[in-house]
Design an enzyme around this catalytic site. Structure first.
Site, short mmCIF file in Angstrom:
data_model
loop_
_atom_site.label_atom_id
_atom_site.label_comp_id
_atom_site.label_asym_id
_atom_site.label_seq_id
_atom_site.Cartn_x
_atom_site.Cartn_y
_atom_site.Cartn_z
N ASP A 196 0.83 -1.20 0.00
CA ASP A 196 0.00 0.00 0.00
C ASP A 196 0.87 1.26 0.00
OD1 ASP A 196 -2.10 1.70 0.34
OD2 ASP A 196 -2.90 0.74 2.13
N GLU A 229 -2.39 1.36 -4.90
CA GLU A 229 -1.92 2.72 -5.18
C GLU A 229 -3.05 3.59 -5.72
OE1 GLU A 229 -2.41 0.09 -7.58
OE2 GLU A 229 -2.71 2.10 -8.29
N GLY A 278 -5.09 3.72 -8.06
CA GLY A 278 -5.24 4.10 -9.47
C GLY A 278 -4.21 5.12 -9.93
N ASP A 330 -10.50 4.13 -1.67
CA ASP A 330 -11.11 3.09 -0.83
C ASP A 330 -12.63 3.05 -1.00
OD1 ASP A 330 -8.56 2.84 0.03
OD2 ASP A 330 -9.03 3.00 2.16
C1 GLA Z 1 -5.45 2.08 2.70
C2 GLA Z 1 -5.95 0.98 1.79
C3 GLA Z 1 -7.03 0.22 2.51
C4 GLA Z 1 -6.44 -0.35 3.80
C5 GLA Z 1 -5.89 0.77 4.66
C6 GLA Z 1 -5.13 0.24 5.86
O1 GLA Z 1 -6.45 3.01 2.96
O2 GLA Z 1 -6.43 1.52 0.59
O3 GLA Z 1 -7.53 -0.81 1.68
O4 GLA Z 1 -5.44 -1.25 3.46
O5 GLA Z 1 -4.98 1.56 3.92
O6 GLA Z 1 -4.52 1.25 6.60
#
Ligand code: GLA
Length: 507
Positions: A271, A308, A310, A331
């Site tokens: 991430d 990432e 997109g 998200d």
């Molecule tokens: C980001 C990701 C989520 C999750 C959180 C965890 O927001 O996009 O899917 O993994 O981090 O902190």
């Protein structure tokens, strides 16, 4: 203190999500401060590894306009807003939120207000409050990473984040693995049990990253999950911190990859998060390649999930870093608008999906309670039609019969898992959106989504399906009944935000 999560939007900024890391801001007074312009500091919650979350607000007031950044361990977001007298309101840039997430008043050189509804008091920051800047590590030169041979069809499983966020622990994962078996999820293809953020402890003097108190023995947990005929996934970031503020893999990629492999990890979600405080979006590819290489050199088959949001046209280079899937969106939230927004953002990436590498509009929210059953059927249908990874995000241990019937609909799963690996694209006709997915056997799957908040009539015309023959038979994959095309078309009533999903066979 309320728990909030900062997650990312498609512009790569971190945005506030539904649950997770808290940023309860506690700030004290400084009598000299007359304007909001400046740097303000805040301490946040104690993380599961004992470390302290904190935040810095960098604000610039220009008359009634306010802008700046909010940064915490692991996240950074641009903000904008307005000032009226001593009162101000701040929104995340590009979040499209209707309400400000941070409001407050400046008085006597301190800010008092609420952040996501929680009270805070802010004080001017001193240089000592600044986040440490780790030494810059040059990105490696670009080269292709060999394909790991995995994810020939979209990965399926369960992930802890959408429902459990920082509440996931060893016991949750074990009992979820049990439920994956007893519910039939495993046998339907949901193989990966993935631990998301907040498992991390601290790095020791040798740079070894430990787990925190919630995960006393990751190897034993992996063994348990494997003993159930399942696979296990974990999470990290190419930056120094994860989105939740926990230590991540920056400068420790090979060491972490080896440790994951030694634990028996089968899937890594990687991430971007705090990597954005070090690297530019143009550097995504070499940075993701670095972990792709590290995973490859472990010799263990590990599905590589790039997260990432997109950014950086990831679909064009994801396979070159051996990414098996990559996020195309910010998200997801458990609501119709968010789900539809994510799937629309998936649309331009359609040409890039295929066996071994998939576009990921984020994990499923089916069964989490904030959409109607019809909306969840639409959610599942769209993820199936677009060959999206199917990572359930609900509590498998307690799911209702309806949730079961959605997640375990084998005819819908078969559309998602079709070996041709094509991603459907939509055609819109007022409030109806038709998605067509060609299948390996020459048949097609077609979904008609009713975007309206009242029922509508969906008509599927054979002439719109680019069939290689005439219609031989058709089946409604939600009623599990064969249906008949007459005069080259089939019509059915579709409930508000519902879907008609057919598998059409040709002669
Ligand atoms: C980001 C990701 C989520 C999750 C959180 C965890 O927001 O996009 O899917 O993994 O981090 O902190």
């Amino acid at each position: 203190m309320t728990i909030k999560t900062f997650t990312k939007n498609t512009a790569g900024l971190l945005v506030a999500g539904a649950a997770g890391m808290l940023l309860a801001i506690t700030l004290t007074a400084c009598k000299s401060q007359q304007s909001l312009t400046g740097s303000w500091t805040a301490t946040g919650k104690t993380l599961e590894n004992g470390e302290q979350q904190k935040a810095i607000l960098e604000l610039k007031q220009d008359g009634s306009q306010l802008s700046g950044t909010v940064r915490g361990l692991g996240f950074q977001t641009n903000v904008k807003g307005t000032v009226n007298g001593s009162h101000f309101e701040l929104f995340g840039v590009d979040w499209n939120d209707k309400k400000p997430f941070l409001v407050g008043d400046l008085a006597d050189g301190k800010i008092e207000g609420t952040e996501w509804g929680d009270k805070f008091v802010a004080k001017p920051a001193t240089p000592a409050d600044a986040f440490p800047t780790p030494p810059y590590i040059d990105p490696p030169a670009l080269h292709p990473v060999p394909y790991n041979g995995l994810a020939k069809t979209p990965p399926m499983g369960w992930n802890s984040w959408n429902l459990f966020a920082d509440k996931v622990d060893d016991q949750t994962v074990r009992t979820m693995a049990d439920a994956m078996v007893s519910s039939g999820m495993r046998d339907a293809g949901y193989i990966y049990v993935n631990i998301d953020d907040t498992w991390e402890g601290v790095r020791d003097a040798n740079g070894v990253l430990g787990t925190n108190h919630k995960f006393p023995d990751m190897k034993a947990l992996a063994d348990y999950v494997h003993s159930k005929g399942l696979k296990i996934g974990i999470y990290s970031s190419p930056g120094p911190r994860t989105c939740g503020g926990y230590p991540a893999s920056y400068g420790h990629e090979e060491q972490d990859a080896k440790m994951f492999a030694a634990w028996g990890i089968d899937y890594l979600k990687y991430d971007w998060c705090s990597a954005s405080t070090i690297y530019k979006d143009q550097q995504l590819q070499p940075i993701y390649q670095r972990m792709g290489d590290a995973l490859h050199s472990t010799g263990r088959p590990i599905v590589y999930s790039l997260c990432e949001y997109g950014l950086g046209s990831v679909e064009k280079w994801g396979p070159q870093v051996d990414g098996n899937l990559w996020r195309t969106t910010g998200d997801i939230r458990d609501e119709w608008e968010s789900m539809m927004d994510n799937i629309e953002k998936q649309v331009p990436t359609a040409p890039y999906a295929g066996p071994g590498h998939w576009n990921d509009p984020d994990m499923l929210e089916v069964g989490n309670g904030h959409m109607t059953d019809d909306e969840y059927r639409t959610h599942m249908s769209l993820w199936a039609l677009t060959a999206a990874p199917l990572l359930a995000g609900n509590d498998i241990r307690t799911m209702t019969q309806v949730t079961r019937s959605i997640l375990l609909n084998k005819e819908v799963i078969a559309i998602n898992q079709d070996p041709l690996g094509k991603q459907a694209s939509p055609a819109k006709n007022r409030k109806l959106e038709t998605w067509v997915k060609p299948l390996k056997d020459g048949n097609v799957a077609v979904g008609v989504v009713n975007l309206d908040s009242s029922p509508g009539t969906a008509t599927v015309k054979a002439s719109d399906l680019q069939l290689k023959g005439s219609v031989r038979s058709a089946r409604d994959l939600w009623t599990h009944k064969d249906v008949k095309f007459a005069n080259g078309e089939y019509s059915a009533t579709v409930p508000a935000h519902g879907v008609l999903l057919l598998r059409v066979s040709v002669r």
